[in-house]
Enzyme design. Structure first.
Site: not given
Ligand code: NAP
Length: 310
Positions: A55, A99, A122
């Site tokens: 990422k 994460q 997200d």
């Protein structure tokens, strides 16, 4: 007289589309807006480290500033909440991602809910999940959003189609079903308690599978000619399993196993799917590439929306 109609399954490779999405983000950034993404990782899970590294690398490619907050395994929920509060308050941070999975002792729900919904790139915060469920999406989870881009890019008709989503997780299955519903598909959601799964999935023109079981979906689950989207990412190291999954293409995969110890496999058995499906996303080379590209797009979107409001 008997006719055999041989169907050749199309592999829905996503590399070119993922590159195009990132290129579009890059072009917009070059015109002036400079977003910043803060990635938070806790503990030493090697897979999480790889995901975050990918990422951050994508951010560099497109010109998004990024910060990597790598915290020790011993980090408490309260310490993580403090970091989230700091990132929420910083005007120079547009996107925050934690994460997952977080270590078992950390309250994952509390962390997700602490992120400012406007910075929730997200799309996991209840406000963003709720907006999506109401048909008013703002920041949508990256994996299902990427799948929608792929379906649109390939001109796959969704209106009135029978779509079946196998898996009901917050990050893939549920938002995927919402997005398909919004586009007028007739959506069925399956899960581990579904009775006679194959009987249900066989009715689907579009089958999206996100269950985390290597090669679980086989020929009996797939309607002839269906479009199959394989979200699964599983590591397989047993050579017999590799042969059963890849048939005549197993040799290449066995070389990967010999070199790296395992090979990446989806939730769909690719050699069986090739006998019946019309299209299938490969693993790797499919959905995974789009997830990172959509994170870049979401970060840019969050930055634009925040600047408009500020
Ligand atoms: P998850 O949270 O573990 O959820 C799995 C879902 O599958 C659950 O809803 C579960 O049902 C269902 N399920 C499990 N076994 C089943 C079975 N035998 N029959 C029918 N349904 C079954 O998984 P996830 O986070 O959604 O991830 C799924 C897979 O996608 C994993 O391999 C993951 O690594 C991969 N993934 C890939 C990407 C990408 O970018 N390519 C992104 C995210 C995830 P219940 O709810 O009844 O337990």
């Amino acid at each position: 007289m008997c006719f055999f109609v041989a169907t050749i399954m199309i592999k829905l490779e996503a590399a070119e589309l993922a590159a195009r999405i990132k290129e579009e983000v890059k072009t917009e950034i070059e015109r002036g807006i400079r977003p910043c993404l803060a990635a938070v990782r806790v503990g030493d899970d090697p897979a999480s480290a790889v995901y975050v590294r990918n990422k951050i690398r994508a951010c560099e490619e497109v010109g998004i500033r990024s910060e990597h907050h790598a915290l020790p395994e011993s980090t408490t929920t309260s310490e993580l909440l403090d970091l989230i509060a700091t990132l929420n308050a910083r005007d120079d941070v547009d996107g925050i991602l934690t994460q997952l999975p977080l270590p078992a002792h950390v309250d994952e729900t509390a962390i997700i809910e602490a992120i400012n919904p406007a910075k929730d790139v997200d799309g996991f915060h209840p406000v963003n999940a709720g907006r999506l469920a109401m048909g008013r999406p703002v920041l949508v989870p990256c994996t299902p959003a990427g799948i929608m881009e792929l379906l649109d890019d390939r001109g796959i008709e969704l209106r009135g189609a029978n779509a079946c989503v196998v898996g009901r997780s917050q990050i893939v299955g549920r938002p995927m079903a919402q997005l398909l519903l919004q586009r007028d598909a007739t959506v069925t959601i399956c899960h581990s308690r579904t009775r006679d799964l194959a009987a249900v999935t066989r009715t689907a023109d579009l089958l999206v599978v996100a269950i985390g079981r290597a090669g679980f979906i086989g020929r009996d689950h797939i309607k002839p000619g269906a479009t199959v989207i394989d979200v699964g990412m599983n590591k397989v190291s047993d050579p017999d399993e590799v042969r059963a999954l890849f048939g005549s293409e197993a040799e290449k995969r066995l070389e990967v196993v010999a070199k790296r110890g395992s090979t990446l496999v989806g939730d769909v058995n690719p050699s069986e799917a090739a006998e019946v499906a019309g299209m299938l996303t490969p693993v790797p080379g499919g959905v995974g590439l789009l997830t990172v590209a959509m994170l870049m797009k979401n970060t840019l979107r969050a930055a634009k929306l925040r600047r408009r409001k500020n």
